[in-house]
Design a protein around this motif. Sequence first.
Motif, PDB file in Angstrom:
ATOM      1  N   PRO A  33      30.292  -4.684   0.079  1.00 37.18           N
ATOM      2  CA  PRO A  33      29.321  -5.474   0.840  1.00 37.18           C
ATOM      3  C   PRO A  33      28.018  -5.610   0.042  1.00 37.18           C
ATOM      4  CG  PRO A  33      29.564  -3.296   1.807  1.00 37.18           C
ATOM      5  CD  PRO A  33      30.569  -3.400   0.715  1.00 37.18           C
ATOM      6  N   GLU A  34      27.802  -6.768  -0.533  1.00 37.15           N
ATOM      7  CA  GLU A  34      26.656  -7.004  -1.416  1.00 37.15           C
ATOM      8  C   GLU A  34      25.311  -6.736  -0.747  1.00 37.15           C
ATOM      9  OE1 GLU A  34      26.383  -7.711  -4.667  1.00 37.15           O
ATOM     10  OE2 GLU A  34      28.536  -7.535  -4.899  1.00 37.15           O
ATOM     11  N   GLN A  35      25.231  -6.935   0.556  1.00 36.51           N
ATOM     12  CA  GLN A  35      23.960  -6.726   1.252  1.00 36.51           C
ATOM     13  C   GLN A  35      23.523  -5.259   1.221  1.00 36.51           C
ATOM     14  OE1 GLN A  35      26.841  -7.616   2.651  1.00 36.51           O
ATOM     15  NE2 GLN A  35      27.042  -6.878   4.747  1.00 36.51           N
ATOM     16  N   HIS A  36      24.425  -4.365   0.882  1.00 37.17           N
ATOM     17  CA  HIS A  36      24.090  -2.944   0.803  1.00 37.17           C
ATOM     18  C   HIS A  36      23.863  -2.490  -0.639  1.00 37.17           C
ATOM     19  CE1 HIS A  36      24.763  -2.155   5.058  1.00 37.17           C
ATOM     20  NE2 HIS A  36      25.798  -2.975   4.966  1.00 37.17           N
ATOM     21  N   ALA A  37      24.002  -3.396  -1.593  1.00 37.99           N
ATOM     22  CA  ALA A  37      23.769  -3.069  -3.003  1.00 37.99           C
ATOM     23  C   ALA A  37      22.286  -3.229  -3.330  1.00 37.99           C
ATOM     24  CB  ALA A  37      24.595  -3.985  -3.900  1.00 37.99           C
ATOM     25  N   LYS A  38      21.855  -2.480  -4.323  1.00 39.63           N
ATOM     26  CA  LYS A  38      20.467  -2.573  -4.770  1.00 39.63           C
ATOM     27  C   LYS A  38      20.457  -2.527  -6.294  1.00 39.63           C
ATOM     28  CE  LYS A  38      15.938  -0.509  -4.371  1.00 39.63           C
ATOM     29  NZ  LYS A  38      15.120   0.547  -3.832  1.00 39.63           N
ATOM     30  N   ASP A  39      19.794  -3.485  -6.900  1.00 35.55           N
ATOM     31  CA  ASP A  39      19.689  -3.563  -8.358  1.00 35.55           C
ATOM     32  C   ASP A  39      21.059  -3.548  -9.033  1.00 35.55           C
ATOM     33  OD1 ASP A  39      16.869  -3.604  -8.197  1.00 35.55           O
ATOM     34  OD2 ASP A  39      16.798  -1.403  -8.175  1.00 35.55           O
ATOM     35  N   GLY A  40      22.038  -4.221  -8.428  1.00 29.03           N
ATOM     36  CA  GLY A  40      23.370  -4.312  -9.021  1.00 29.03           C
ATOM     37  C   GLY A  40      24.208  -3.064  -8.908  1.00 29.03           C
ATOM     38  N   ARG A  41      23.798  -2.156  -8.025  1.00 28.68           N
ATOM     39  CA  ARG A  41      24.548  -0.908  -7.829  1.00 28.68           C
ATOM     40  C   ARG A  41      24.671  -0.588  -6.354  1.00 28.68           C
ATOM     41  NH1 ARG A  41      22.414   3.117 -12.597  1.00 28.68           N
ATOM     42  NH2 ARG A  41      23.067   1.764 -14.281  1.00 28.68           N
ATOM     43  N   ILE A  42      25.715   0.157  -6.049  1.00 33.42           N
ATOM     44  CA  ILE A  42      25.891   0.663  -4.693  1.00 33.42           C
ATOM     45  C   ILE A  42      26.495   2.058  -4.799  1.00 33.42           C
ATOM     46  CG2 ILE A  42      28.192  -0.355  -4.396  1.00 33.42           C
ATOM     47  CD1 ILE A  42      27.425  -0.883  -1.436  1.00 33.42           C
ATOM     48  N   ILE A  43      26.085   2.935  -3.907  1.00 32.22           N
ATOM     49  CA  ILE A  43      26.649   4.282  -3.833  1.00 32.22           C
ATOM     50  C   ILE A  43      27.565   4.314  -2.626  1.00 32.22           C
ATOM     51  CG2 ILE A  43      26.164   6.736  -3.526  1.00 32.22           C
ATOM     52  CD1 ILE A  43      23.415   6.183  -4.846  1.00 32.22           C
ATOM     53  N   LEU A  44      28.813   4.681  -2.850  1.00 29.98           N
ATOM     54  CA  LEU A  44      29.816   4.682  -1.787  1.00 29.98           C
ATOM     55  C   LEU A  44      30.304   6.091  -1.496  1.00 29.98           C
ATOM     56  CD1 LEU A  44      31.944   1.664  -3.056  1.00 29.98           C
ATOM     57  CD2 LEU A  44      30.264   1.646  -1.197  1.00 29.98           C
ATOM     58  N   ASN A  45      30.342   6.426  -0.227  1.00 31.10           N
ATOM     59  CA  ASN A  45      30.903   7.685   0.245  1.00 31.10           C
ATOM     60  C   ASN A  45      32.423   7.523   0.247  1.00 31.10           C
ATOM     61  OD1 ASN A  45      31.955   9.742   1.856  1.00 31.10           O
ATOM     62  ND2 ASN A  45      30.273   9.673   3.334  1.00 31.10           N
ATOM     63  N   ILE A  46      33.118   8.324  -0.542  1.00 30.36           N
ATOM     64  CA  ILE A  46      34.577   8.224  -0.583  1.00 30.36           C
ATOM     65  C   ILE A  46      35.245   9.469   0.002  1.00 30.36           C
ATOM     66  CG2 ILE A  46      34.672   6.527  -2.447  1.00 30.36           C
ATOM     67  CD1 ILE A  46      35.376   8.883  -4.364  1.00 30.36           C
ATOM     68  N   SER A  47      34.563  10.078   0.975  1.00 25.59           N
ATOM     69  CA  SER A  47      35.175  11.217   1.670  1.00 25.59           C
ATOM     70  C   SER A  47      36.304  10.701   2.553  1.00 25.59           C
ATOM     71  CB  SER A  47      34.140  11.950   2.512  1.00 25.59           C
ATOM     72  OG  SER A  47      33.719  11.131   3.591  1.00 25.59           O
ATOM     73  N   HIS A  48      37.224  11.579   2.889  1.00 27.16           N
ATOM     74  CA  HIS A  48      38.354  11.180   3.734  1.00 27.16           C
ATOM     75  C   HIS A  48      37.900  10.718   5.114  1.00 27.16           C
ATOM     76  CE1 HIS A  48      41.453  12.196   0.893  1.00 27.16           C
ATOM     77  NE2 HIS A  48      40.881  13.378   0.682  1.00 27.16           N
ATOM     78  N   SER A  49      36.770  11.231   5.588  1.00 31.93           N
ATOM     79  CA  SER A  49      36.303  10.824   6.914  1.00 31.93           C
ATOM     80  C   SER A  49      35.611   9.463   6.900  1.00 31.93           C
ATOM     81  CB  SER A  49      35.347  11.880   7.488  1.00 31.93           C
ATOM     82  OG  SER A  49      34.212  12.023   6.659  1.00 31.93           O
ATOM     83  N   ALA A  50      35.117   9.033   5.760  1.00 29.89           N
ATOM     84  CA  ALA A  50      34.409   7.750   5.675  1.00 29.89           C
ATOM     85  C   ALA A  50      35.272   6.632   5.095  1.00 29.89           C
ATOM     86  CB  ALA A  50      33.154   7.895   4.830  1.00 29.89           C
ATOM     87  N   ALA A  51      36.154   6.982   4.172  1.00 28.26           N
ATOM     88  CA  ALA A  51      36.966   5.989   3.467  1.00 28.26           C
ATOM     89  C   ALA A  51      38.402   6.050   3.986  1.00 28.26           C
ATOM     90  CB  ALA A  51      36.920   6.255   1.971  1.00 28.26           C
TER      91      ALA A  51
END
Length: 92
Positions: free
Chosen positions: A42-60
Amino acid sequence: MSAGAPVSKRPYLVRAMHEWMSDSGHTPHIVVDTTMADVSVPEQHAKDGRIILNISHSAAHDLRLDNEAVSFRARFGGTPYDVWVPGAAILG
């Protein structure tokens, strides 16, 4: 394995770090370069061409960490989104 192009270490390291962090009670995240081709976040959540994604089993949900990409389904601001991150786009 053939003697062709070298195999990237990145997907193996991502899987190993994910497993270690999960087993240790930490929350695994990845930093993604959103400017690279084939990245679907989701580009709207990116900043300066980067995004940090939570890849825990409960989130992903339906998390796949394979040699080609990291993919999963998650909610961003309450809206479900299918995420696809090619291995080359993972910065850390």
